[in-house]
Design a protein around this motif. Structure first.
Motif, PDB file in Angstrom:
ATOM      1  N   SER A 261       0.814  -1.217   0.000  1.00  0.00           N
ATOM      2  CA  SER A 261       0.000   0.000   0.000  1.00  0.00           C
ATOM      3  C   SER A 261       0.848   1.267   0.000  1.00  0.00           C
ATOM      4  CB  SER A 261      -0.922   0.011   1.222  1.00  0.00           C
ATOM      5  OG  SER A 261      -0.162  -0.023   2.425  1.00  0.00           O
TER       6      SER A 261
ATOM      7  N   ARG B 180       0.837  -6.947  -5.790  1.00  0.00           N
ATOM      8  CA  ARG B 180      -0.441  -6.476  -5.259  1.00  0.00           C
ATOM      9  C   ARG B 180      -1.615  -6.993  -6.107  1.00  0.00           C
ATOM     10  NH1 ARG B 180       0.813  -1.538  -4.642  1.00  0.00           N
ATOM     11  NH2 ARG B 180       0.188  -0.797  -6.701  1.00  0.00           N
TER      12      ARG B 180
ATOM     13  N   ASP C  36      -4.401  -9.257  -4.279  1.00  0.00           N
ATOM     14  CA  ASP C  36      -5.785  -8.782  -4.203  1.00  0.00           C
ATOM     15  C   ASP C  36      -6.776  -9.858  -4.643  1.00  0.00           C
ATOM     16  OD1 ASP C  36      -5.041  -6.299  -3.278  1.00  0.00           O
ATOM     17  OD2 ASP C  36      -5.242  -5.281  -5.215  1.00  0.00           O
TER      18      ASP C  36
END
Length: 237
Positions: A94, A127, A131
Motif C-alpha cells: 500500500s 499487489r 488482491d
C-alpha cells in the motif's frame, strides 16, 4: 484424450505474458499479453493449473531470509542465489513510494530488514495477485520460480546466466526437450515482453503440466506455512 489446459505466467513491462498448453491428441500452444492479472484470469477460465512467477502468500513482518520457501529456493540454486529475492511483506503493497515501503519493511519487525529496489519494482504486480488470491484459488494457481524450473530440467546443474546468449539458448533447448518444441511459433502469437519473460513463462507452463501430472516438486518440504490470509507460502518447480 480429454482436452486439458495448463498455463504459465510471468510479469513483464506493462502487464503479464501468458503461455498456454492445451493437452490433447492435437496439443497446441498459445501466448498472449494481458494488461492486468484479472484480465489474464478471465482468459484462463479453462486452465486447470496456472503457474505464476510471482510471490503468493506474504509475511506480515519481515524475517531474515524472507519466507521459508525463499530460503529453500536459494539453497537449491547454488551459485544463483541472487535470482531469489525475499518477497516483500504485505504491508508495503500500500506504500506510495520506495522510501515509504522501505520504512514500513524496517518497522515491521525487530530485525529492521529493508526492501530491495527489485522487490519494490514488482510490488504493483504482487499487489495484483494478492488482491485476487484466496486459499480456494490456490488449488489451481501456484507460485513457481523459473530458475528452479530450469535447474530441475537441467538435472540440477547450474545454468549460464539467463540474460546471456548462451543462457537463453540452453533454456530454449531445455524447453524443447520438455516437449515445448514450437517456441518460435508461440512467441509470434504474443510479441510483448522481453525474451527472458517469454522463456520464463514457458518454464512456468511446463511446470504447470508437471504439477497437473503430480511430477512437480515443492519447497519447503512438508506442510508449508500459511500467511494471515490462509495462503500457503510455497514455491513449485
Amino acid at each position: 484424450m480429454e482436452r486439458t489446459q495448463v498455463a504459465g505466467m510471468d510479469g513483464c513491462k506493462g502487464g503479464w505474458l501468458v503461455v498456454t498448453w492445451t493437452l490433447a491428441e492435437d496439443e497446441s500452444f498459445e501466448a498472449f499479453f494481458a494488461a492486468t492479472f484479472r484480465q489474464a484470469l478471465e482468459r484462463l477460465r479453462d486452465a486447470t493449473i496456472l503457474a505464476v512467477d510471482m510471490p503468493i502468500g506474504l509475511l506480515d513482518a519481515q524475517q531474515p531470509g524472507g519466507r521459508s520457501c525463499d530460503q529453500a529456493a536459494r539453497r537449491l540454486l547454488t551459485g544463483q542465489t541472487s535470482s531469489v529475492f525475499s518477497a516483500p511483506i504485505r504491508g508495503v503493497l500500500s506504500a506510495e513510494n520506495y522510501q515509504e515501503a522501505l520504512a514500513l519493511s524496517r518497522s515491521s519487525s525487530e530485525h529492521e530488514i529493508g526492501l530491495s529496489q527489485q522487490s519494490w519494482n514488482i510490488a504493483p504486480r504482487i499487489r495484483e495477485v494478492d488482491d485476487v488470491m484466496t486459499p480456494e484459488l490456490q488449488r489451481c494457481i501456484r507460485e513457481i520460480h523459473p530458475e528452479l524450473c530450469f535447474r530441475y530440467l537441467n538435472a540440477g546443474v547450474r545454468l549460464p546466466k539467463k540474460k546471456s546468449a548462451e543462457g537463453r539458448e540452453v533454456r530454449r533447448g531445455l524447453l524443447r526437450s520438455a516437449r515445448i518444441t514450437s517456441l518460435e511459433e508461440i512467441r509470434a502469437s504474443a510479441r510483448q515482453g522481453a525474451t527472458d519473460d517469454f522463456l520464463d513463462a514457458c518454464a512456468a507452463c511446463e511446470c504447470a503440466r508437471r504439477i497437473l501430472e503430480g511430477r512437480a516438486r515443492r519447497v519447503p518440504e512438508g506442510e508449508p506455512p500459511r500467511d494471515s490470509k490462509g495462503l500457503r507460502m510455497e514455491m513449485w518447480y
